[in-house]
Design a protein around this motif. Sequence first.
Motif, PDB file in Angstrom:
ATOM      1  N   GLY A  22     -23.654  -0.093  -6.973  1.00  0.00           N
ATOM      2  CA  GLY A  22     -23.426  -0.819  -8.216  1.00  0.00           C
ATOM      3  C   GLY A  22     -24.095  -0.255  -9.449  1.00  0.00           C
ATOM      4  O   GLY A  22     -24.087  -0.909 -10.493  1.00  0.00           O
ATOM      5  N   ALA A  23     -24.661   0.943  -9.372  1.00  0.00           N
ATOM      6  CA  ALA A  23     -25.389   1.479 -10.518  1.00  0.00           C
ATOM      7  C   ALA A  23     -24.514   2.292 -11.468  1.00  0.00           C
ATOM      8  O   ALA A  23     -24.969   2.689 -12.543  1.00  0.00           O
ATOM      9  CB  ALA A  23     -26.559   2.340 -10.045  1.00  0.00           C
ATOM     10  N   ALA A  24     -23.265   2.538 -11.099  1.00  0.00           N
ATOM     11  CA  ALA A  24     -22.383   3.344 -11.948  1.00  0.00           C
ATOM     12  C   ALA A  24     -20.928   3.082 -11.572  1.00  0.00           C
ATOM     13  O   ALA A  24     -20.638   2.460 -10.550  1.00  0.00           O
ATOM     14  CB  ALA A  24     -22.704   4.833 -11.800  1.00  0.00           C
ATOM     15  N   GLY A  25     -20.021   3.559 -12.400  1.00  0.00           N
ATOM     16  CA  GLY A  25     -18.595   3.530 -12.100  1.00  0.00           C
ATOM     17  C   GLY A  25     -18.032   2.151 -11.864  1.00  0.00           C
ATOM     18  O   GLY A  25     -18.368   1.183 -12.564  1.00  0.00           O
ATOM     19  N   ILE A  26     -17.163   2.052 -10.866  1.00  0.00           N
ATOM     20  CA  ILE A  26     -16.490   0.791 -10.559  1.00  0.00           C
ATOM     21  C   ILE A  26     -17.505  -0.289 -10.188  1.00  0.00           C
ATOM     22  O   ILE A  26     -17.386  -1.440 -10.615  1.00  0.00           O
ATOM     23  CB  ILE A  26     -15.476   0.993  -9.419  1.00  0.00           C
ATOM     24  N   GLY A  27     -18.509   0.070  -9.401  1.00  0.00           N
ATOM     25  CA  GLY A  27     -19.508  -0.917  -8.989  1.00  0.00           C
ATOM     26  C   GLY A  27     -20.225  -1.532 -10.173  1.00  0.00           C
ATOM     27  O   GLY A  27     -20.429  -2.750 -10.228  1.00  0.00           O
ATOM     28  N   LEU A  28     -20.615  -0.710 -11.138  1.00  0.00           N
ATOM     29  CA  LEU A  28     -21.290  -1.207 -12.327  1.00  0.00           C
ATOM     30  C   LEU A  28     -20.347  -2.061 -13.168  1.00  0.00           C
ATOM     31  O   LEU A  28     -20.755  -3.107 -13.694  1.00  0.00           O
ATOM     32  CB  LEU A  28     -21.830  -0.044 -13.153  1.00  0.00           C
ATOM     33  N   LEU A  51     -30.754   3.294 -11.153  1.00  0.00           N
ATOM     34  CA  LEU A  51     -31.243   1.922 -11.006  1.00  0.00           C
ATOM     35  C   LEU A  51     -32.334   1.631 -12.029  1.00  0.00           C
ATOM     36  O   LEU A  51     -32.354   0.560 -12.649  1.00  0.00           O
ATOM     37  CB  LEU A  51     -31.771   1.696  -9.594  1.00  0.00           C
ATOM     38  N   ALA A  52     -33.237   2.578 -12.214  1.00  0.00           N
ATOM     39  CA  ALA A  52     -34.328   2.378 -13.168  1.00  0.00           C
ATOM     40  C   ALA A  52     -33.801   2.239 -14.592  1.00  0.00           C
ATOM     41  O   ALA A  52     -34.264   1.380 -15.364  1.00  0.00           O
ATOM     42  CB  ALA A  52     -35.324   3.541 -13.077  1.00  0.00           C
ATOM     43  N   ALA A  53     -32.835   3.070 -14.949  1.00  0.00           N
ATOM     44  CA  ALA A  53     -32.255   2.987 -16.292  1.00  0.00           C
ATOM     45  C   ALA A  53     -31.527   1.667 -16.487  1.00  0.00           C
ATOM     46  O   ALA A  53     -31.633   1.030 -17.550  1.00  0.00           O
ATOM     47  CB  ALA A  53     -31.302   4.167 -16.514  1.00  0.00           C
ATOM     48  N   ASN A  93     -18.234  -4.575  -1.147  1.00  0.00           N
ATOM     49  CA  ASN A  93     -18.523  -3.323  -0.445  1.00  0.00           C
ATOM     50  C   ASN A  93     -17.891  -2.175  -1.223  1.00  0.00           C
ATOM     51  O   ASN A  93     -16.809  -1.681  -0.902  1.00  0.00           O
ATOM     52  CB  ASN A  93     -17.957  -3.375   0.980  1.00  0.00           C
ATOM     53  N   ASN A  94     -18.596  -1.763  -2.273  1.00  0.00           N
ATOM     54  CA  ASN A  94     -18.056  -0.752  -3.169  1.00  0.00           C
ATOM     55  C   ASN A  94     -18.559   0.656  -2.876  1.00  0.00           C
ATOM     56  O   ASN A  94     -17.887   1.631  -3.202  1.00  0.00           O
ATOM     57  CB  ASN A  94     -18.419  -1.126  -4.613  1.00  0.00           C
ATOM     58  N   ALA A  95     -19.726   0.779  -2.253  1.00  0.00           N
ATOM     59  CA  ALA A  95     -20.321   2.100  -2.042  1.00  0.00           C
ATOM     60  C   ALA A  95     -19.380   3.000  -1.254  1.00  0.00           C
ATOM     61  O   ALA A  95     -18.780   2.585  -0.258  1.00  0.00           O
ATOM     62  CB  ALA A  95     -21.652   1.961  -1.313  1.00  0.00           C
ATOM     63  N   GLY A  96     -19.268   4.230  -1.693  1.00  0.00           N
ATOM     64  CA  GLY A  96     -18.409   5.178  -0.991  1.00  0.00           C
ATOM     65  C   GLY A  96     -18.545   6.565  -1.582  1.00  0.00           C
ATOM     66  O   GLY A  96     -19.002   6.725  -2.722  1.00  0.00           O
ATOM     67  N   ILE A  97     -18.168   7.567  -0.812  1.00  0.00           N
ATOM     68  CA  ILE A  97     -18.160   8.949  -1.289  1.00  0.00           C
ATOM     69  C   ILE A  97     -16.772   9.536  -1.088  1.00  0.00           C
ATOM     70  O   ILE A  97     -16.008   9.085  -0.234  1.00  0.00           O
ATOM     71  CB  ILE A  97     -19.218   9.817  -0.585  1.00  0.00           C
ATOM     72  N   SER A  98     -16.454  10.542  -1.894  1.00  0.00           N
ATOM     73  CA  SER A  98     -15.098  11.096  -1.857  1.00  0.00           C
ATOM     74  C   SER A  98     -14.923  12.155  -0.777  1.00  0.00           C
ATOM     75  O   SER A  98     -13.817  12.360  -0.285  1.00  0.00           O
ATOM     76  CB  SER A  98     -14.731  11.681  -3.223  1.00  0.00           C
ATOM     77  N   GLY A  99     -15.992  12.848  -0.401  1.00  0.00           N
ATOM     78  CA  GLY A  99     -15.871  13.845   0.655  1.00  0.00           C
ATOM     79  C   GLY A  99     -15.128  15.091   0.216  1.00  0.00           C
ATOM     80  O   GLY A  99     -14.787  15.265  -0.958  1.00  0.00           O
ATOM     81  N   PRO A 100     -14.841  15.986   1.162  1.00  0.00           N
ATOM     82  CA  PRO A 100     -14.248  17.284   0.819  1.00  0.00           C
ATOM     83  C   PRO A 100     -12.752  17.205   0.504  1.00  0.00           C
ATOM     84  O   PRO A 100     -12.049  16.304   0.951  1.00  0.00           O
ATOM     85  CB  PRO A 100     -14.466  18.105   2.094  1.00  0.00           C
ATOM     86  N   THR A 101     -12.307  18.154  -0.283  1.00  0.00           N
ATOM     87  CA  THR A 101     -10.879  18.387  -0.502  1.00  0.00           C
ATOM     88  C   THR A 101     -10.558  19.727   0.156  1.00  0.00           C
ATOM     89  O   THR A 101     -10.896  20.788  -0.377  1.00  0.00           O
ATOM     90  CB  THR A 101     -10.543  18.430  -2.001  1.00  0.00           C
TER      91      THR A 101
END
Length: 266
Positions: A22-28, A51-53, A93-101
């Motif tokens: 939740g600290a950036a992007g869609i989550g924020l 998070l600190a910012a 449950n927003n956390a996720g990574i895009s992984g390789p292309t």
Amino acid sequence: MFDKESGVPGRLTGKRAAITGGAAGIGLAIAQRFAGEGASIAVCDPDRARLAALQQERPDWLYVAADVSIESQVAEFFEACRARFGALDCLVNNAGISGPTAGIESIALADWEAVYACNVRGAYLCTRAAVGLLKSAGGSIIMMSSLAGRVGVPFRTPYASAKWALIGLTKSLAVELGEHKIRVNAILPGLTRGPRLERVIEARAASSGRTFEEQVAVEVSAGALGELVEPEDIASAALYLASDEGRRVTGVSLPVDAGLESATFR
């Protein structure tokens, strides 16, 4: 939104929401929208600097540095939610990574497993930890899947298959948790503006021989509306699913994709 002068409550007044990644992007964007509608917010994210910012801007939110793929860190986050709020009304449950292309022959096992650890194991661990906090009054669990969880996406197999898994998890949990008045739904973002999409488009542009701008134009032209989705569009869908307006909606996979799926065969 909550109007302090008029005292008119927002759609989430009195609700308590936990948002992963939740600290950036869609989550924020979701955290900000929920807060604007009166919710108390707990955010976890592995990026301590972000998070600190963010804490400087929103000192009223609860922050925990956590990687959702690590069981002990997930437990710490939800114990902090319990200590601060007593219970929860919504988990995103927003956390996720895009992984390789890359083609399947070129994808390292470690890269494949990293995508599943964050995108699928993370959703499982967080949901498992949150259910006890949601049972007292019911509530909403929102899985952040993707349009890639509904269609085939070549060269993005770890990400796409993980997002398909989240839809299966959503539908199964909607039935399992219904007796506790816990609703479980998924949002399927399309091409959503932000750093993650930029990285994906850069990789696709490199493999296709196009410039970044040319690749963006190609990607956008495939959708019925011919435009990118904004993080705020996803936040609006999440607000509906989390609020009482969506109290009879469960087991649904909601595309927010500017008509990209609908235009697949045009």
